[in-house]
Enzyme design. Structure first.
Site, short mmCIF file in Angstrom:
data_model
loop_
_atom_site.label_atom_id
_atom_site.label_comp_id
_atom_site.label_asym_id
_atom_site.label_seq_id
_atom_site.Cartn_x
_atom_site.Cartn_y
_atom_site.Cartn_z
N TYR A 1 32.49 33.90 -1.72
CA TYR A 1 32.69 32.47 -1.55
C TYR A 1 34.03 32.28 -0.86
O TYR A 1 35.08 32.70 -1.38
CB TYR A 1 32.70 31.73 -2.90
N GLY B 1 -6.94 -5.33 13.08
CA GLY B 1 -7.55 -6.54 13.62
C GLY B 1 -8.30 -6.19 14.91
O GLY B 1 -7.80 -5.43 15.72
N ARG C 1 0.80 -1.23 0.00
CA ARG C 1 0.00 0.00 0.00
C ARG C 1 0.84 1.28 0.00
O ARG C 1 0.33 2.37 -0.21
CB ARG C 1 -0.96 -0.02 1.22
N ARG D 1 46.06 44.97 -9.99
CA ARG D 1 45.12 45.20 -11.10
C ARG D 1 45.79 46.19 -12.03
O ARG D 1 46.72 46.89 -11.64
CB ARG D 1 43.80 45.77 -10.56
N ASN E 1 39.66 28.49 -5.11
CA ASN E 1 40.31 27.37 -4.41
C ASN E 1 40.48 26.14 -5.30
O ASN E 1 41.10 25.18 -4.90
CB ASN E 1 39.52 26.98 -3.16
N ALA F 1 40.74 47.03 -3.97
CA ALA F 1 39.54 46.51 -4.64
C ALA F 1 39.88 46.00 -6.03
O ALA F 1 40.74 46.55 -6.71
CB ALA F 1 38.49 47.61 -4.72
C1 UD1 Z 1 -1.40 -6.62 11.40
C2 UD1 Z 1 -2.25 -7.53 12.29
C3 UD1 Z 1 -3.49 -6.76 12.75
C4 UD1 Z 1 -3.05 -5.53 13.51
C5 UD1 Z 1 -2.09 -4.68 12.67
C6 UD1 Z 1 -1.50 -3.61 13.53
C7 UD1 Z 1 -1.97 -9.81 11.49
C8 UD1 Z 1 -2.58 -10.92 10.73
N1 UD1 Z 1 -2.67 -8.70 11.54
O1 UD1 Z 1 -2.17 -6.30 10.25
O2 UD1 Z 1 -4.29 -7.58 13.61
O3 UD1 Z 1 -4.19 -4.77 13.87
O4 UD1 Z 1 -1.02 -5.47 12.14
O5 UD1 Z 1 -0.70 -2.72 12.81
O6 UD1 Z 1 -0.89 -9.97 12.02
N2 UD1 Z 1 5.20 -9.06 7.64
C9 UD1 Z 1 6.22 -10.00 7.46
N3 UD1 Z 1 5.96 -11.11 6.72
C10 UD1 Z 1 4.74 -11.36 6.17
C11 UD1 Z 1 3.72 -10.39 6.37
C12 UD1 Z 1 3.98 -9.27 7.10
O7 UD1 Z 1 7.33 -9.80 7.94
O8 UD1 Z 1 4.60 -12.40 5.53
C13 UD1 Z 1 5.49 -7.85 8.42
C14 UD1 Z 1 5.33 -6.58 7.62
O9 UD1 Z 1 6.56 -6.20 7.03
C15 UD1 Z 1 4.88 -5.58 8.67
C16 UD1 Z 1 4.17 -6.43 9.71
O10 UD1 Z 1 4.56 -7.76 9.47
O11 UD1 Z 1 5.98 -4.93 9.27
C17 UD1 Z 1 2.66 -6.30 9.66
O12 UD1 Z 1 2.21 -6.66 8.39
P1 UD1 Z 1 0.99 -5.92 7.70
O13 UD1 Z 1 0.73 -6.57 6.40
O14 UD1 Z 1 1.17 -4.47 7.72
O15 UD1 Z 1 -0.20 -6.33 8.70
P2 UD1 Z 1 -1.58 -5.58 8.92
O16 UD1 Z 1 -2.48 -5.90 7.80
O17 UD1 Z 1 -1.33 -4.16 9.21
CA CA Z 2 0.41 -2.85 9.21
#
Ligand code: UD1
Ligand code: CA
Length: 454
Positions: free
Chosen positions: A362, A140, A14, A436, A382, A419
């Site tokens: 400068y 969530g 996103r 000069r 310079n 000057a």
């Molecule tokens: C997640 C939570 C949600 C919570 C929200 C808070 C889950 C399923 N959902 O949703 O309940 O309210 O965060 O901000 O956990 N990431 C990985 N590997 C993956 C997927 C994600 O490392 O396979 C990392 C992403 O880089 C990120 C973090 O996990 O830093 C959260 O992932 P994101 O996709 O933003 O989760 P949300 O949809 O925001």
């Molecule tokens: Ca998130």
């Protein structure tokens, strides 16, 4: 015993960016750096960063942090799948695991400390951070039973209309008893709208699970798009500016000012509108900065004024006035009670006390003594096209308007340069230099030339 894991493998679709989401800057630090810093009050045994999308870029961006362990999640199949990657790494580990989403940058260290303390005091299988949001969209939702024990977390896209009305949300920050989590992680299913393995689904199989509400819900805002990034910046700025105003700094029209959280200010500093302070900047009491100035990685001692100017990587000593429209850069040091202004650029210049470089100059790679007066339009030449050369100017020396000092060159003390001079050779103390061509005046020249043409 505590280990910390930060989830930083996602792309952040996103954000519509090539840069992994957690590498986006929020002021002086990236999102993931801020998440790391929010754990500063915890003394973890290990710090694990789960990387995937552009893993190398994320790793490189964290080079300055010691003792991080990177764990690769080659396919990003969800937050639960990300934590599953820790199973081989943490085999035999028996303590608690603090898990943080890498996109929650505004957490206060104290909040994380309290979460862990609560978790350990209650000997929970899991404890998570929650908040009641005025607008819970995108998060969530957290559901508890009559005894305030957590039963399930439902992602918004999987919520029924009734469940969506619950405004208690999951912050994406959890403490787990690792052995208990490790036992349920392999059983995760991906039967949800996104077909992902959700870390949040583990709470159904764990007992007891409790939630701790955060006092200030702004702390838990997650960054998923550019608008949320901008909002987080605003919140961070408000925090930083409020703290400085409390500490005795005047901000005139604070909304137009930005101050990175790496900046240090003393009481009785006045910051005027449209001024931006960045990096490792230190500003002493009595300084007045702005309007319209940028100061980065610089140290301004006491009672310095900076007006419509840019100061980077430089030091300015007590009582010196900079601007309007000056540019100081490249390890410049300006002494006490100097005046630098009106379209003057100083690069790697060391300037003594009570010296003026007031107009249209400068001065680069130069060392100036005390009480020097640099006339309007004086330039240090310079650069010969290949190398940079130094200029030295002794105490009380004055350069006339529009003089060019061709470096390498040394002017002694009490030298006067006429000057318009182009000075190419060193000058000893107490000399007048005129370099000069002499003025030639031909009386009646116009009439004579007309006679010729008639
Ligand atoms: C997640 C939570 C949600 C919570 C929200 C808070 C889950 C399923 N959902 O949703 O309940 O309210 O965060 O901000 O956990 N990431 C990985 N590997 C993956 C997927 C994600 O490392 O396979 C990392 C992403 O880089 C990120 C973090 O996990 O830093 C959260 O992932 P994101 O996709 O933003 O989760 P949300 O949809 O925001
Ligand atoms: Ca998130």
């Amino acid at each position: 015993m505590v280990a910390i894991a930060i989830l930083a493998a996602g792309r952040g679709t996103r954000m519509k960016s090539d840069l992994p989401k957690v590498c986006h800057q929020l002021g002086a630090l990236s999102l993931v750096e801020r998440v790391l810093n929010s754990c500063l009050l915890i003394q973890p045994l290990r710090r694990l960063i789960i990387v995937g999308y552009e893993a190398q870029r994320v790793k490189t961006s964290l080079q300055g942090y010691r003792d991080l362990e990177f764990v690769e999640q080659t396919e990003q199949l969800g937050t639960g799948h990300a934590v599953q990657q820790l199973l081989p790494k943490l085999e035999g580990f028996t303590g608690d695991l603090l898990v943080l989403n890498g996109d929650v940058p505004l957490l206060r260290p104290d909040t994380i400390k309290k979460l862990l303390e609560y978790h350990q005091a209650h000997q929970n299988a899991a404890t998570l951070l929650t908040a009641h949001l005025p607008n819970p969209q995108g998060y969530g939702r957290v559901f508890c039973d009559g005894n305030n024990l957590l039963t399930q977390i439902v992602e918004e896209r999987d919520c029924t209309a009734a469940q969506k009305k619950n405004r208690r949300i999951n912050a994406g920050v959890y403490c787990f008893n690792w052995s208990k989590l490790a036992a349920v992680l392999p059983k995760l299913q991906n039967n949800n709208d996104q077909k992902e393995y959700y870390l949040t689904d583990t709470v159904k199989a764990l007992d007891p699970v409790m939630a701790v509400d955060v006092g200030d819900y702004q702390e838990i805002l997650g960054i998923n798009d550019r608008k949320q990034l901008a909002k987080a910046y605003e919140i961070l700025q408000e925090r930083v500016k409020d703290a400085w105003m409390k500490a005795g700094v005047t901000l005139i029209n604070p909304d137009s000012i930005t101050i990175e959280d790496t900046v240090q200010l003393q009481p009785d500093v006045i910051i005027e509108p449209q001024t931006h302070l960045r990096g490792k900047t230190l500003i002493g009491s009595g300084c007045r900065i702005g309007p319209g100035s940028l100061v980065e990685n610089s140290q301004l001692e006491k009672n310095v004024t900076v007006l419509y100017s840019v100061v980077s990587d430089s030091v300015v000593k007590d009582g010196t006035r900079v601007g309007p429209y000056a540019h100081l850069r490249g390890q410049t040091v300006v002494g006490e009670s100097c005046r630098v202004g009106n379209f003057v650029e100083l690069k790697k210049a060391k300037i003594g006390d009570r010296t003026n470089v007031a107009h249209l100059s400068y001065i680069g790679d130069a060392t100036l003594g005390n009480q020097v007066n640099i006339g309007a339009g004086t330039i240090t030449a310079n650069y010969d096209g290949v190398n940079k050369h130094p200029t030295q100017i002794g105490d009380r020396t004055k350069t006339g308007s529009n003089s060019v000092l061709v470096a390498p060159i040394t002017l002694g003390k009490d030298v006067n340069i006429a000057a318009g001079s182009i000075v190419t050779e060193d000058v000893p103390d107490d000399c007048l230099v005129i370099a000069r061509s002499r003025q030639i005046v031909k009386p009646g020249w116009r009439l004579k030339s007309q006679e010729k043409s008639d």
